[in-house]
Design an enzyme around this catalytic site. Structure first.
Site: not given
Lengths: 367, 367
Positions: B191, B333
């Site tokens: 994310e 990420e």
């Protein structure tokens, strides 16, 4: 097929060496300027400062060892040193002594854990006969550096003579010098030897002063009764004589051929400027001895993992180092070191390939 | 170049789904027979039983998920869901909201940490615009699944309407269904969203009952004052209304578009029988919500690492799961998930390629 030959030991190679550092050139300090440059670059990359955690000091260490801001892992080599132990017949291991040679054959045949991991990760795997009891058939991946057939029983006499120990230290350095291509910059150190956590426990005790019982663990899987027996056997061995006064004396009294050879190999690899991936408890003991002989050695070492072997965590703490992985592994062979190699590669890739805030046009922190 | 199109949402695809599990087929139990067969094989391999530590149950889990004793990691895909948060303007992050879109552009340009790790490890990387404030240029690796431009400010009103939240859950499933090739069996969930650890903290509080202050951390790097402000803002948001009574209600009140989409994606990936590598705190919160909707989800998940974000360890403990890595990373990420992939690959290689004691002629334990 033939085993890899080593040239005869050439003492003059060691002429400029300090008398107690086993035939190696002194280990140079790592390059702090490269480490500092790496840290500056890490702080410019598109991530919050420090957000890559342990990978950041790892990348900076690799730069310090490699003396560049653009390091690579080139032709990584795993050296697995194997030897037998006289004390193994006293029931200090869950496995019989014959397993050392059997597992070496398994390494060479590609069936062992380290064989599988080395193949998967492009690691060049060499097995070194440091002092296996049995004669082994020749094999192109087996290096004959046998110091003697198994150590003596350290409960009743020194495991090695001082000459044997010195020879093992020098052979360890020699293996690094002659087996590893100059194009390689990374070595993984591993070991195989039924009974060698017994040796390692005594070496740790002598080196650190940690109470002997706290240096002794279950090795390949002793039960409670076996662990108690191992502790008793080692206490008897330790009480045989006055405490050794030097790393070399400690090694010859209580060491193993493979452990002494690992110490020599760590010194040689560091003096060559290689990155050294340190496996589990036994290899860490060998490296701790190397650090006694040359304090710069540790700066070249990445401590790959914390083994489930009881004393490894305390030894790592004694050295003031943090292992990368905590996977409860307790196999040896260099398997923990092999598991850490992808982390080292990733740390390098992040340092060298990520964009900076400026490159990427990303805003910095809010005011 | 154009963004990857998603078909219009087709509600009938979800006709057979339970009403509250967001349009996915129910998740089947993993195959315990394959897990048991893997454990039997692991005990026959040339190593002491259990000596590969955490890699052994990991290999067995992959077998259970893959329903085979010969698993592979096929065409791994990373999905990074990105969204903005209305609450971010209240100083709950060290970075300004605009960084979400800037970092997405950096992902797509190859300069971010996840870009580097995905490339190095052969992971197919897709970025999903779940609810970014800005309009982004089209890009072949960017999926337009924008639910809305940023969530609303949850301090004063629900972050999403229940319709928006439901749409986000369904879009998460849809991304899995339409973007991931049927030949892929492994997904990494990541994310990006400035402010999303604030959302995640409230979701964790609502889900677990852990005191709110213990769910709040420094995110991308708040100082003490910033952390105190974040805690105060979140306490105000939580006090706005009676505690939500369902995962969906919790998500629409305090969630983010990217978090809801991650929940839907986890459900869809598990229902498809994929192995799910779970990244850090925010993704773990989304997966914990998915597990509330379908309890079998967790069996498909490998918890890649424990983040340095304060509450992640407590959340993992609440779920009763152990992360593989503890590297103090706190980047998100999907970077933690990417770091764990080599460990999963190694575990599989060891299970499937090592010799057994019988194959290798190695003796078993001493009597």
């Amino acid at each position: 097929m033939s085993s890899k030959p080593l040239s005869a030991l050439v003492p003059e190679r060691c002429a400029d060496a300090a008398s107690d550092n086993s035939g190696c050139r002194p280990v140079a300090a790592v390059d702090e300027a490269s480490r500092a440059a790496a840290n500056r670059r890490l702080d410019m990359l598109t991530k919050p400062q420090g957000a890559l955690g342990r990978l950041e000091p790892l990348a900076a260490q690799v730069c310090a060892v490699s003396r560049t801001l653009h390091p690579t892992i080139a032709q990584p080599v795993a050296l697995v040193f194997a030897g037998d132990h006289g004390v193994a017949d006293r029931g200090v291991s869950a496995y019989p002594r014959v397993v050392t040679a059997q597992m070496v054959m398994n390494f060479l045949a590609g069936g062992a854990a380290i064989s599988v991991l080395a193949k998967a990760q492009g690691i060049d795997l060499w097995i070194v006969d440091a002092g296996i009891e049995a004669d082994l058939p020749v094999h192109p991946r087996l290096i004959d550096a046998k110091v003697r057939r198994s150590t003596r029983d350290m409960v009743v006499e020194p495991a090695m003579t001082s000459e044997e120990c010195e020879r093992a230290l020098q052979l360890g350095a020699k293996v690094v010098a002659e087996v590893i291509s100059p194009a390689s910059n990374t070595v993984l150190l591993g070991e195989m030897g039924i009974g060698n956590t017994a040796s390692a426990a005594l070496l740790m005790h002598g080196l650190t002063g940690v109470p002997l019982d706290d240096c002794v663990g279950r090795g390949t899987g002793l039960d409670d009764r076996g662990l108690a027996r191992k502790k008793a056997v080692l206490a008897t061995a330790w009480a045989r004589r006055a405490p050794p006064q030097s790393p070399s004396e400690l090694l010859s009294e209580f060491g193993g051929c493979e452990i002494a050879m690992l110490t020599g190999a760590a010194l040689a690899a560091a003096s060559r400027g290689m990155l050294v991936l340190v496996d589990g408890f036994t290899v860490t003991v060998a490296v701790a001895l190397a650090a006694q002989l040359d304090r710069h050695v540790l700066d070249y070492c990445v401590f790959a993992h914390c083994s489930a072997e009881h004393a490894h965590r305390a030894l790592l703490a004694h050295l003031g180092v943090e292992p990368l992985l905590n996977l409860d592994m307790r196999l040896g062979e260099g398997t923990g070191a092999a598991m850490a190699l992808p982390l080292v590669r990733a740390a390098i890739a992040l340092l060298t390939e990520m964009a900076t805030f400026e490159d990427a046009g990303v805003s910095g922190r809010a005011a």
